[in-house]
Write an enzyme that holds these catalytic residues in place. Structure first.
Site, PDB file in Angstrom:
ATOM      1  N   GLY A  33      37.837  46.656  97.152  1.00 35.02           N
ATOM      2  CA  GLY A  33      37.557  48.043  97.533  1.00 35.02           C
ATOM      3  C   GLY A  33      37.193  48.089  99.004  1.00 35.02           C
ATOM      4  O   GLY A  33      36.439  48.938  99.463  1.00 35.02           O
ATOM      5  N   ARG A 112      25.777  59.898  88.556  1.00 35.91           N
ATOM      6  CA  ARG A 112      26.531  58.646  88.626  1.00 35.91           C
ATOM      7  C   ARG A 112      27.318  58.437  87.338  1.00 35.91           C
ATOM      8  O   ARG A 112      28.400  57.876  87.346  1.00 35.91           O
ATOM      9  CB  ARG A 112      25.578  57.484  88.902  1.00 35.91           C
ATOM     10  N   ASP A 175      18.177  51.051  96.863  1.00 40.88           N
ATOM     11  CA  ASP A 175      16.963  51.696  96.359  1.00 40.88           C
ATOM     12  C   ASP A 175      15.725  51.084  97.024  1.00 40.88           C
ATOM     13  O   ASP A 175      14.770  51.784  97.348  1.00 40.88           O
ATOM     14  CB  ASP A 175      16.886  51.556  94.834  1.00 40.88           C
ATOM     15  N   ARG A 178      15.610  52.227 100.726  1.00 44.66           N
ATOM     16  CA  ARG A 178      15.079  53.599 100.809  1.00 44.66           C
ATOM     17  C   ARG A 178      13.581  53.612 100.560  1.00 44.66           C
ATOM     18  O   ARG A 178      12.826  54.278 101.283  1.00 44.66           O
ATOM     19  CB  ARG A 178      15.779  54.484  99.760  1.00 44.66           C
ATOM     20  N   HIS A 202      19.734  51.782  88.379  1.00 39.67           N
ATOM     21  CA  HIS A 202      20.190  52.447  89.605  1.00 39.67           C
ATOM     22  C   HIS A 202      20.744  53.841  89.294  1.00 39.67           C
ATOM     23  O   HIS A 202      21.935  54.084  89.436  1.00 39.67           O
ATOM     24  CB  HIS A 202      21.237  51.594  90.322  1.00 39.67           C
TER      25      HIS A 202
HETATM   26  P1  NAI Z   1      35.415  55.340  98.566  1.00 41.86           P
HETATM   27  O1  NAI Z   1      36.213  56.257  97.730  1.00 41.86           O
HETATM   28  O2  NAI Z   1      35.224  55.647  99.997  1.00 41.86           O
HETATM   29  O3  NAI Z   1      36.024  53.869  98.481  1.00 41.86           O
HETATM   30  C1  NAI Z   1      36.380  53.284  97.271  1.00 41.86           C
HETATM   31  C2  NAI Z   1      37.526  52.338  97.530  1.00 41.86           C
HETATM   32  O4  NAI Z   1      37.861  51.707  96.285  1.00 41.86           O
HETATM   33  C3  NAI Z   1      38.801  53.024  98.055  1.00 41.86           C
HETATM   34  O5  NAI Z   1      39.263  52.393  99.226  1.00 41.86           O
HETATM   35  C4  NAI Z   1      39.779  52.851  96.913  1.00 41.86           C
HETATM   36  O6  NAI Z   1      41.130  52.701  97.325  1.00 41.86           O
HETATM   37  C5  NAI Z   1      39.264  51.579  96.282  1.00 41.86           C
HETATM   38  N1  NAI Z   1      39.762  51.370  94.916  1.00 41.86           N
HETATM   39  C6  NAI Z   1      40.002  52.268  93.954  1.00 41.86           C
HETATM   40  N2  NAI Z   1      40.519  51.658  92.870  1.00 41.86           N
HETATM   41  C7  NAI Z   1      40.583  50.350  93.162  1.00 41.86           C
HETATM   42  C8  NAI Z   1      41.032  49.202  92.464  1.00 41.86           C
HETATM   43  N3  NAI Z   1      41.512  49.282  91.208  1.00 41.86           N
HETATM   44  N4  NAI Z   1      40.963  48.012  93.077  1.00 41.86           N
HETATM   45  C9  NAI Z   1      40.473  47.917  94.335  1.00 41.86           C
HETATM   46  N5  NAI Z   1      40.044  48.959  95.045  1.00 41.86           N
HETATM   47  C10 NAI Z   1      40.106  50.159  94.469  1.00 41.86           C
HETATM   48  O7  NAI Z   1      33.986  55.184  97.820  1.00 41.86           O
HETATM   49  P2  NAI Z   1      32.624  54.568  98.420  1.00 41.86           P
HETATM   50  O8  NAI Z   1      31.836  55.646  99.035  1.00 41.86           O
HETATM   51  O9  NAI Z   1      32.955  53.358  99.208  1.00 41.86           O
HETATM   52  O10 NAI Z   1      31.873  54.152  97.052  1.00 41.86           O
HETATM   53  C11 NAI Z   1      32.373  53.128  96.232  1.00 41.86           C
HETATM   54  C12 NAI Z   1      31.518  52.976  94.973  1.00 41.86           C
HETATM   55  O11 NAI Z   1      30.193  52.545  95.297  1.00 41.86           O
HETATM   56  C13 NAI Z   1      31.341  54.273  94.189  1.00 41.86           C
HETATM   57  O12 NAI Z   1      31.483  54.001  92.809  1.00 41.86           O
HETATM   58  C14 NAI Z   1      29.926  54.679  94.494  1.00 41.86           C
HETATM   59  O13 NAI Z   1      29.353  55.469  93.474  1.00 41.86           O
HETATM   60  C15 NAI Z   1      29.258  53.324  94.574  1.00 41.86           C
HETATM   61  N6  NAI Z   1      27.962  53.322  95.267  1.00 41.86           N
HETATM   62  C16 NAI Z   1      27.000  52.469  94.804  1.00 41.86           C
HETATM   63  C17 NAI Z   1      25.758  52.404  95.381  1.00 41.86           C
HETATM   64  C18 NAI Z   1      24.730  51.449  94.865  1.00 41.86           C
HETATM   65  O14 NAI Z   1      23.576  51.524  95.299  1.00 41.86           O
HETATM   66  N7  NAI Z   1      25.058  50.525  93.996  1.00 41.86           N
HETATM   67  C19 NAI Z   1      25.406  53.280  96.514  1.00 41.86           C
HETATM   68  C20 NAI Z   1      26.499  54.082  96.988  1.00 41.86           C
HETATM   69  C21 NAI Z   1      27.719  54.112  96.356  1.00 41.86           C
END
Ligand code: NAI
Length: 338
Positions: A33, A112, A175, A178, A202
Site C-alpha cells: 500500500g 473505522r 494513539d 497523540r 484502536h
Molecule cells: P489511501 O487510500 O491514501 O492509500 C491506501 C493505498 O492502499 C492506496 O495506494 C491503494 O492503491 C492501496 N491498496 C488498495 N488495495 C490494495 C491491495 N489489495 N494491495 C496493495 N495496496 C492496495 O489510504 P491511507 O490514508 O494511506 O490509509 C490506509 C489505511 O490505514 C486505511 O485503512 C486507514 O483507515 C488506516 N489507518 C490506520 C491508522 C492506525 O492508527 N492504525 C491511522 C490512519 C489510517
C-alpha cells in the site's frame, strides 16, 4: 538509450555487490500500500532508516512512480517497486518486516468499522501472500479497523500453518503519539519527555489512555481527564473532519508507523528494552487480542506487559473497551472462518 529504470537497476546491482563484500547487511522491509497517503510518507521515512538495507514498495497503483522518486534519496536502503497482484510474491519474498497500510481510509461520518467490508478482503489477500512468501516476517498491520484486521491476519496465518502470535502486531503507535502530544500540552512539557501508556484497541472507546500511569508522574483534574481521554479517543476523527473528505491521518500516521517499525527492527537486531504499545495476541484480559506495552526482541513481541494499577475511571473505561473489542475481534475471526 539509458532509461531511468536502467539507472535504478544498475545502481541497485552496484550497491548490492558492495554490500555482499561486508558491513551491516541491514533488514529487508516491504510496504504494502506504498503509493497511498500513509504509504508514500512511510516509504520516505523507511528509506531514511539506517537499519533498512532493502525496501520493497508494493501497491496496486502508482508503485513505479513512488519507487523512482524515493530511490533518488542518497541513503543506504536499496528500493524496488512492485505493481499489482502478479508481483506481490516477489515483493514479499525474503522480507524481515512487512508493513501494511493498504486499504481505504475514513471519510467524515464514517467509523473505522465502516471500512471493514473493503479492507477485510485486502488484508486477507496480502496476509495469504505473507504466509506463502515470508512466513517468518514480522507484520505491522495498519489497515483499519485494526481491532478486526489483526484477527483476520491471525486466522489467515493459522489456516496456512504459519501463525506466530509474537510476529503479528497491530499498530497503535499513533494513539500513543497523540496521547503524548495532548498530555504534554496540558502539562506544559515537551512531548518527548512524556510517556502515556495507551491500551485496549484502536477505535473510539477501545482506545484507553492510562493517565494514572503517565511519566513523569502527574496528576490531572477530573475535567482534564475527561478532556484528554475524549481528545485521544477521537484524535483520528479530528483529522478526518479537518480533511473534510480527503481522507484520514497520513502524515502523523506515517511518522508513527516509522517509529514503530524502527522499534521492531531494533528488537530484531537484539537491542535491549525496546518497549512500545501494540495490539497483539494477549492473555492480559480474557480477550484474545489486546493492546498493551510489549517488549520487542529478535522474535517479535517477546513479552506482553500487564495493565498495572488502574483507577476507577480507567476500570470503567476498560469494561467499555472490552465490550466493543470482543465484537470487533469476533467479526474478524468470522470473516475467515464462515
Ligand atoms: P489511501 O487510500 O491514501 O492509500 C491506501 C493505498 O492502499 C492506496 O495506494 C491503494 O492503491 C492501496 N491498496 C488498495 N488495495 C490494495 C491491495 N489489495 N494491495 C496493495 N495496496 C492496495 O489510504 P491511507 O490514508 O494511506 O490509509 C490506509 C489505511 O490505514 C486505511 O485503512 C486507514 O483507515 C488506516 N489507518 C490506520 C491508522 C492506525 O492508527 N492504525 C491511522 C490512519 C489510517
Amino acid at each position: 538509450s539509458f532509461t531511468p529504470q536502467m539507472e535504478a537497476k544498475n545502481s541497485v546491482m552496484g550497491r548490492e555487490n558492495c554490500r555482499a563484500k561486508g558491513g551491516n547487511p541491514g533488514f529487508k522491509v516491504a510496504i504494502l500500500g506504498a503509493a497511498g497517503g500513509i504509504g508514500q510518507s512511510l516509504s520516505l521515512l523507511m528509506k531514511m532508516n539506517p537499519l533498512v538495507s532493502l525496501l520493497h514498495l508494493y501497491d496496486v497503483v502508482n508503485a513505479p512512480g513512488v519507487t523512482a522518486d524515493v530511490s533518488h534519496m542518497d541513503t543506504g536502503a536499496v528500493v524496488r517497486g512492485f505493481l499489482g497482484a502478479k508481483q506481490l510474491e516477489d515483493a514479499l519474498t525474503g522480507m524481515d518486516l512487512v508493513i501494511i497500510p493498504a486499504g481505504v481510509p475514513r471519510k467524515p461520518g464514517m467509523t473505522r468499522d465502516d471500512l471493514f467490508k473493503i479492507n477485510a478482503g485486502i488484508v486477507k489477500t496480502l496476509c495469504e501472500g505473507v504466509a506463502k512468501c515470508c512466513p517468518n516476517a514480522i507484520v505491522n498491520l495498519i489497515s483499519n479497523p485494526v481491532n478486526s484486521t489483526v484477527a483476520i491476519a491471525a486466522e489467515v496465518f493459522k489456516k496456512a500453518g504459519t501463525y506466530d502470535p509474537k510476529k503479528l502486531l497491530g499498530v497503535t503507535t499513533l494513539d500513543v503519539a497523540r496521547a503524548n502530544t495532548f498530555v504534554a500540552e496540558v502539562l506544559g512539557l515537551d512531548p518527548r519527555e512524556v510517556d502515556v501508556p495507551v491500551v485496549g484497541g484502536h477505535a473510539g472507546v477501545t482506545i484507553l489512555p492510562l493517565l494514572s500511569q503517565v511519566k513523569p508522574p502527574s496528576s490531572f483534574t477530573p475535567s482534564e481527564i475527561e478532556y484528554l481521554t475524549n481528545r485521544i479517543q477521537n484524535g483520528g476523527t479530528e483529522v478526518v473532519e479537518a480533511k473534510a473528505g480527503a481522507g484520514s491521518a497520513t502524515l502523523s500516521m506515517a511518522y508513527a508507523a516509522a517509529k514503530f517499525a524502527d522499534a521492531c527492527l531494533r528488537g530484531l537486531r537484539g537491542d535491549a528494552n525496546v518497549i512500545e504499545c501494540s495490539f497483539v495476541a494477549s492473555q492480559v484480559t480474557e480477550l484474545p487480542f489486546f493492546a498493551t506495552k510489549v517488549r520487542l526482541g529478535r522474535t517479535g513481541a517477546e513479552e506482553v506487559y500487564q495493565l498495572g494499577p488502574l483507577n476507577e475511571y480507567e476500570r470503567v473505561g476498560l469494561e467499555k473497551a472490552k465490550e466493543e473489542l470482543a465484537g470487533s475481534i469476533q467479526k474478524g475471526v468470522d470473516f475467515i472462518r464462515k
